[in-house]
Design a protein around this motif. Structure first.
Motif, PDB file in Angstrom:
ATOM      1  N   GLU A   1       5.078   3.614   4.047  1.00  0.00           N
ATOM      2  CA  GLU A   1       3.829   4.394   4.031  1.00  0.00           C
ATOM      3  C   GLU A   1       4.030   5.768   3.402  1.00  0.00           C
ATOM      4  OE1 GLU A   1       2.558   4.304   8.124  1.00  0.00           O
ATOM      5  OE2 GLU A   1       1.636   2.319   7.886  1.00  0.00           O
ATOM      6  N   ARG A   2       5.125   6.438   3.750  1.00  0.00           N
ATOM      7  CA  ARG A   2       5.370   7.779   3.199  1.00  0.00           C
ATOM      8  C   ARG A   2       5.641   7.732   1.696  1.00  0.00           C
ATOM      9  NH1 ARG A   2       8.481  11.641   7.517  1.00  0.00           N
ATOM     10  NH2 ARG A   2       7.152  11.179   9.295  1.00  0.00           N
ATOM     11  N   LEU A   3       6.429   6.751   1.271  1.00  0.00           N
ATOM     12  CA  LEU A   3       6.738   6.640  -0.156  1.00  0.00           C
ATOM     13  C   LEU A   3       5.513   6.202  -0.951  1.00  0.00           C
ATOM     14  CD1 LEU A   3      10.306   5.074   0.028  1.00  0.00           C
ATOM     15  CD2 LEU A   3       9.700   7.457  -0.448  1.00  0.00           C
ATOM     16  N   ASP A   4       4.713   5.286  -0.393  1.00  0.00           N
ATOM     17  CA  ASP A   4       3.466   4.867  -1.053  1.00  0.00           C
ATOM     18  C   ASP A   4       2.541   6.068  -1.260  1.00  0.00           C
ATOM     19  OD1 ASP A   4       3.872   2.141  -1.505  1.00  0.00           O
ATOM     20  OD2 ASP A   4       2.980   1.543   0.405  1.00  0.00           O
ATOM     21  N   ALA A   5       2.374   6.858  -0.216  1.00  0.00           N
ATOM     22  CA  ALA A   5       1.453   7.996  -0.271  1.00  0.00           C
ATOM     23  C   ALA A   5       1.906   9.055  -1.268  1.00  0.00           C
ATOM     24  CB  ALA A   5       1.300   8.613   1.122  1.00  0.00           C
ATOM     25  N   ALA A   6       3.198   9.322  -1.314  1.00  0.00           N
ATOM     26  CA  ALA A   6       3.706  10.411  -2.155  1.00  0.00           C
ATOM     27  C   ALA A   6       3.973  10.003  -3.596  1.00  0.00           C
ATOM     28  CB  ALA A   6       4.987  10.978  -1.544  1.00  0.00           C
TER      29      ALA A   6
END
Length: 90
Positions: free
Chosen positions: A11-16
């Motif tokens: 989720e964090r890598l997708d968002a950033a």
């Protein structure tokens, strides 16, 4: 717990970084019992393909990944192997 960490990392890598491909492998079980694993942090291998990496050096790409993961690098993740490529490099 491991599934929760993988979900959080994704989720964090997708968002950033809006990757077109992301693969996360949890290798925590291979490191059970060593000093760094005692704190509860996992060991992961992350492979990302993202247009955000175009024109960036390896160090810049790794910093982008670390920044995206933020505080998780201090608690949830003990070790991280990063393979970060731009779409034109595949």
């Amino acid at each position: 717990m491991s599934t929760d960490r993988i979900t959080m990392i994704r989720e964090r890598l997708d968002a950033a970084l809006s990757p077109t491909q992301i693969d996360i492998i949890d290798e925590s079980a291979k490191h059970a019992g060593h000093a760094g694993a005692k704190g509860g942090g996992g060991h992961f291998i992350v492979t990302l393909i993202s247009g955000n990496f175009s024109g960036k050096s390896l160090i810049e790409r790794h910093r982008m990944v670390y920044d995206a993961l933020g505080d998780a690098m201090q608690s949830e993740i003990h070790a991280l192997s990063i393979n970060a490529k731009a779409p034109e490099e595949i």
